[in-house]
Design an enzyme around this catalytic site. Structure first.
Site, short mmCIF file in Angstrom:
data_model
loop_
_atom_site.label_atom_id
_atom_site.label_comp_id
_atom_site.label_asym_id
_atom_site.label_seq_id
_atom_site.Cartn_x
_atom_site.Cartn_y
_atom_site.Cartn_z
N ASP A 311 1.91 -2.75 11.03
CA ASP A 311 2.80 -3.03 9.90
C ASP A 311 3.61 -1.75 9.62
OD1 ASP A 311 4.16 -4.19 7.81
OD2 ASP A 311 2.39 -4.99 6.82
N GLU A 513 5.35 -8.22 -2.34
CA GLU A 513 4.26 -7.29 -1.99
C GLU A 513 3.60 -6.71 -3.25
OE1 GLU A 513 4.73 -4.93 1.59
OE2 GLU A 513 6.53 -6.03 2.14
#
Ligand code: BGC
Ligand code: BGC
Length: 638
Positions: A311, A513
């Site tokens: 990521d 997020e």
């Protein structure tokens, strides 16, 4: 004789030409790796054998497009680029995406071996970075619809819009089986239920990838984030001021496997060839460092043959010692590093680690071999520039119709008293309030044209209000006031009148997020007041909740007749009107248990009380249709 010499001269010319221009099309057949008739494994082996260590490390490097220095794609042999959330060409038009992609790809083709670049993006609810793309409901809404065929068609439509802009790699689906609605990525999760997530993510992958990756309209899926994201503990996050996103999942191995592994097992079976590692940790160790999970479990036990992508800067989070972080992550099984910007440091670190023997050549060859396998399978060597579909595919009428269908299937009817729903299209006076009623940005949520999303007119679409206005007959007047001020609503003698139907749209503003981590999951005071205010002016009051997750609405059920959870429906707001006015039935069911009060969090699913005030407001799977006979106040307890 003469004939032979002509053939001879021609051959010599072709040969000389391929030496001078090794990347020209006449060189395409020069080396075995360039021969599409050979098996992929053979092409990979041939190409690997020709690559320098610099070229190999380049393949393992994935850079955000704004971070790349002009010329470096060629000079550093960069293997992949991505657009982070909202990282678009300026102006953000489909044509500019195509031109941008071509420009980048061209630079990769100019390298000695001409290895094509792979370009990735988060198309998580449609091709959401592109202005004009159709935005589908976020996964939580699709979990409510729970219709694999629908999700597969959305996967296909998303792939088509991506291919039309030249992109063939999607960082989706999120296959997290989220266990805590306080998580800022909760709406990216289809459900708290493993089976639902497995079924729907499988369908999405089939839609994206089509029948085979080599089809020029296929898009490479990336189930993410391996593994245990959505299971992290509140307060365990160490990034920014996040609370739960990127935190620590504290469960034993059998629980980790039972809850979170099945979607990955299915994805691997369905041919997923790229998987993203999670930012989060498992029992204190960052997932990017978990060799037993990345290599032994995913690549070994599940037999995953594709590549693991990190990521965003995820490797950096393992330890502050960057050398150690890189060595640990690559040896744990990360094959491609998403380095947003500092790619030179990564490349140098890799060089040093290989020289010192801390990362073996076998590991490098395994990683690069996996990446090249995918590039060959996608047919990128034959067709590095995706141009299989016209620009007009982006935001097409067919895709908008699909979005509208998805919206209507995703709505969950939580309460329906006094036959408030369906609304008659001839209702003389309909009043509508709430800023989210007429706001494409609000109804689309995070990951829409920008990373965090934003309110306002950010991309073409139909708002919920516009959908309502389109639905009613000419006998009906729809009056909208954002702040719910309907003082002008009077009869001919100047007396205040009650509207036949009030519709108030409340909920959350966009987030993405960890920015969306929150343990204050109540309606805002302004929203609560608005409901009260519109109640005063409505014979029947319908509340529509636009949110990425269940919010506490226990008291508001008493004030309203009908209550609808609409999640984050995206650009096709008519889908809401379709069910409000009864053109389509309510079929959505809760993909997440609905809380009664904030102090119930985190819900302990293994030990949920089902009766009394300790029970959740609505159980998983709850959802009415307009004919249901339910208690006057749904979810009531005493
Ligand atoms: C997210 C990923 C995403 C990546 C690229 C990260 O912050 O966690 O889901 O794919 O950024 O935008
Ligand atoms: C990027 C996102 C990424 C996030 C990670 C943002 O700046 O646009 O793609 O997921 O940073 O924190």
């Amino acid at each position: 004789m003469r004939r032979y010499s002509i053939v001879f001269i021609t051959l010599i010319t072709i040969f000389a030409f391929s030496i001078t221009f090794p990347n020209s099309s006449s060189a395409k057949q020069t080396f075995p790796y360039q021969d599409p008739s050979l098996p992929v494994a053979q092409r990979v082996k041939d190409l690997l054998g020709r690559m320098t260590i610099e070229e190999k490390i380049g393949q393992m490097t994935l850079v955000e497009k704004n971070g790349i220095i002009p010329g470096d794609i060629t000079d550093k042999f960069i293997g992949g680029l991505l657009s982070g959330g909202g990282e678009s060409p300026n102006p953000n038009t489909p044509q500019n995406w195509v031109d941008m992609l071509k420009g980048f790809e061209q630079q990769a083709l100019e390298t000695r071996l001409g290895i094509p670049l792979i370009y990735g993006i988060d198309a998580v609810h449609g091709h959401n970075n592109v202005i004009g793309a159709v935005i589908y409901p976020h996964n939580i809404g699709l979990g409510a619809a729970n219709d694999p065929d629908l999700v597969q068609r959305i996967g296909r439509a998303t792939a088509e819009e991506m291919v039309a802009t030249g992109i063939r790699w999607d960082y989706a689906p999120v296959v997290a089986v989220a266990q805590d609605i306080r998580w800022g990525r909760i709406y990216e999760s289809y459900s708290e239920n493993t089976d639902v997530v497995t079924k729907l993510s499988s369908a999405f992958i089939k839609g994206l990838q089509g029948s085979k990756l080599s089809d020029p309209t296929s898009v490479l899926a990336t189930p993410k984030h391996f593994i245990g994201d959505g299971g992290t503990t509140w307060g365990s996050a160490t990034t920014n001021n996040y609370q739960i996103d990127q935190g620590d999942t504290r469960v034993d191995l059998p629980t980790l496997r039972a809850l979170f592994l099945p979607p990955y097992a299915a994805a691997v079976k369905d041919g997923a060839m790229s998987i993203m590692a999670s930012f989060s940790s498992w029992n204190g160790l960052k997932m990017h460092a978990q060799k037993a999970l990345l290599t032994d479990l995913l690549k070994g036990e599940l037999g995953f043959k594709g590549f693991i992508v990190s990521d965003w800067g995820g490797i950096d989070q393992i330890t502050p010692d960057y050398y150690q972080a890189v060595v640990t992550a690559i040896n744990a099984g990360i094959d491609m590093n998403m380095v947003p910007t500092r790619y030179q440091v990564f490349i140098d670190t890799m060089q040093a680690a290989v020289q010192k023997g801390d990362i073996s050549m076998d590991r490098i060859d395994d990683a690069v071999g996996r990446i090249l396998t995918v590039k060959f399978e996608l047919g990128l060597f034959e067709k590095p520039i995706a141009d299989a579909l016209p620009i007009s595919t982006v935001g097409s009428a067919a895709h908008r119709a699909l979005g509208r269908e998805a919206v209507s299937k995703s709505l969950v009817l939580l309460q329906n008293n006094n036959h408030a729903l369906p609304i008659s299209k001839d209702a003389p006076q309909i009043i509508v309030a709430g800023s989210a009623a007429d706001d494409i940005g609000s109804q689309s949520g995070g990951w829409t044209t920008t990373w965090q999303g934003q309110t306002g007119d950010i991309t073409p679409g139909t708002t919920i209000l516009a959908g309502i206005k389109n639905a009613v007959s000419k006998n009906s007047t729809v009056t909208y006031d954002m702040a719910g001020n309907f003082d002008d609503l009077k009869d001919s003698s100047g007396n205040a009148v009650m509207a036949d139907v009030g519709i108030v749209v409340v909920g959350e503003k966009p987030y993405a997020e960890g920015v969306g981590d929150s343990n204050n999951l109540t309606l805002s005071q302004a929203n609560i007041d608005l409901i009260q205010q519109v109640r005063q002016r409505s014979k029947k009051l319908i509340a529509i909740l636009i949110s990425g997750r269940p919010l506490v609405i226990t008291d508001q059920l008493k004030t309203t007749d009908a209550f609808v959870a609409a999640w984050l429906p995206g650009t096709e707001g008519e889908g809401v009107a379709d069910v409000l006015f009864g053109d389509k039935p309510f079929t959505g069911k809760l993909p997440f248990t609905w809380i009664r009060a904030v102090d119930q969090l985190p819900l302990n699913f293994k030990n949920l009380s089902t009766t009394g005030c300790a029970a959740p407001l609505f159980p998983f799977g709850y959802g009415l249709d307009v004919n249901s006979t339910e208690p006057a106040i749904a979810g009531a307890c005493s």
